[in-house]
Scaffold this motif. Structure first.
Motif, PDB file in Angstrom:
ATOM      1  N   ALA A   2       4.236  -1.796   1.954  1.00  0.00           N
ATOM      2  CA  ALA A   2       4.244  -2.534   0.778  1.00  0.00           C
ATOM      3  C   ALA A   2       2.334  -3.719   0.895  1.00  0.00           C
ATOM      4  O   ALA A   2       2.154  -3.563   1.711  1.00  0.00           O
ATOM      5  N   TYR A   3       2.611  -3.557  -0.485  1.00  0.00           N
ATOM      6  CA  TYR A   3       1.101  -4.731  -0.566  1.00  0.00           C
ATOM      7  C   TYR A   3       1.877  -6.222  -0.240  1.00  0.00           C
ATOM      8  O   TYR A   3       2.327  -6.888   0.275  1.00  0.00           O
ATOM      9  N   CYS A  15      -0.318 -11.379 -11.033  1.00  0.00           N
ATOM     10  CA  CYS A  15       0.450 -10.857 -10.982  1.00  0.00           C
ATOM     11  C   CYS A  15       2.136 -10.416 -10.954  1.00  0.00           C
ATOM     12  O   CYS A  15       2.423  -8.968 -10.572  1.00  0.00           O
ATOM     13  N   CYS A  19       3.622  -6.404 -12.173  1.00  0.00           N
ATOM     14  CA  CYS A  19       4.487  -5.325 -11.543  1.00  0.00           C
ATOM     15  C   CYS A  19       5.124  -5.148 -12.342  1.00  0.00           C
ATOM     16  O   CYS A  19       6.201  -5.554 -13.453  1.00  0.00           O
ATOM     17  N   ALA A  23       8.935  -7.061  -7.924  1.00  0.00           N
ATOM     18  CA  ALA A  23       8.525  -7.228  -6.828  1.00  0.00           C
ATOM     19  C   ALA A  23       7.742  -7.502  -6.087  1.00  0.00           C
ATOM     20  O   ALA A  23       8.507  -8.421  -5.069  1.00  0.00           O
ATOM     21  N   ILE A  24       7.793  -8.635  -6.812  1.00  0.00           N
ATOM     22  CA  ILE A  24       6.829 -10.191  -6.441  1.00  0.00           C
ATOM     23  C   ILE A  24       7.163 -11.283  -8.079  1.00  0.00           C
ATOM     24  O   ILE A  24       8.428 -11.190  -9.142  1.00  0.00           O
ATOM     25  N   ILE A  33       5.416 -10.876  -2.259  1.00  0.00           N
ATOM     26  CA  ILE A  33       6.028  -8.964  -2.768  1.00  0.00           C
ATOM     27  C   ILE A  33       6.933  -9.254  -1.940  1.00  0.00           C
ATOM     28  O   ILE A  33       7.169  -9.111  -0.566  1.00  0.00           O
ATOM     29  N   THR A  37      11.029  -3.081  -2.405  1.00  0.00           N
ATOM     30  CA  THR A  37      11.199  -2.324  -4.045  1.00  0.00           C
ATOM     31  C   THR A  37       9.746  -2.627  -4.314  1.00  0.00           C
ATOM     32  O   THR A  37       9.303  -1.237  -5.832  1.00  0.00           O
ATOM     33  N   CYS A  38       8.951  -2.806  -3.459  1.00  0.00           N
ATOM     34  CA  CYS A  38       7.441  -2.637  -4.253  1.00  0.00           C
ATOM     35  C   CYS A  38       7.167  -1.201  -3.711  1.00  0.00           C
ATOM     36  O   CYS A  38       7.511  -0.267  -2.761  1.00  0.00           O
ATOM     37  N   THR A  39       6.355  -0.127  -4.721  1.00  0.00           N
ATOM     38  CA  THR A  39       6.201   0.534  -5.368  1.00  0.00           C
ATOM     39  C   THR A  39       4.543   1.556  -4.980  1.00  0.00           C
ATOM     40  O   THR A  39       4.791   2.583  -4.600  1.00  0.00           O
ATOM     41  N   ASP A  40       4.265   0.436  -4.183  1.00  0.00           N
ATOM     42  CA  ASP A  40       2.613   1.613  -3.585  1.00  0.00           C
ATOM     43  C   ASP A  40       1.569   1.125  -4.692  1.00  0.00           C
ATOM     44  O   ASP A  40       0.151   2.097  -4.737  1.00  0.00           O
ATOM     45  N   CYS A  44      -0.642  -4.639  -8.701  1.00  0.00           N
ATOM     46  CA  CYS A  44      -0.760  -6.295  -8.774  1.00  0.00           C
ATOM     47  C   CYS A  44      -2.413  -6.363  -8.185  1.00  0.00           C
ATOM     48  O   CYS A  44      -2.704  -7.437  -8.106  1.00  0.00           O
TER      49      CYS A  44
END
Length: 56
Positions: A2-3, A15, A19, A23-24, A33, A37-40, A44
């Motif tokens: 993830a970021y 950001c 998104c 995820a943020i 983040i 949940t973050c999908t890369d 953002c």
């Protein structure tokens, strides 16, 4: 991976709005983040005016 958002974050919210998977969220003193949940996607990173977001 993830970021992540560094301490350079000024809590402007750009950001969060950028998104696509929501995820943020606003954390204490900066935005955060959710790694689960973050999908890369990197959306953002390109919206942050402070360049405070990078791949973790």
């Amino acid at each position: 991976m993830a970021y992540v958002i560094s301490d350079e974050c000024t809590s402007c919210g750009a950001c969060e709005a950028g998104c696509p998977v929501e995820a943020i969220s606003e954390g204490e003193g900066k935005y955060v983040i959710d790694a689960d949940t973050c999908t890369d996607c990197g959306a953002c990173e390109s919206t942050c005016p402070m360049e405070a977001i990078s791949a973790g």
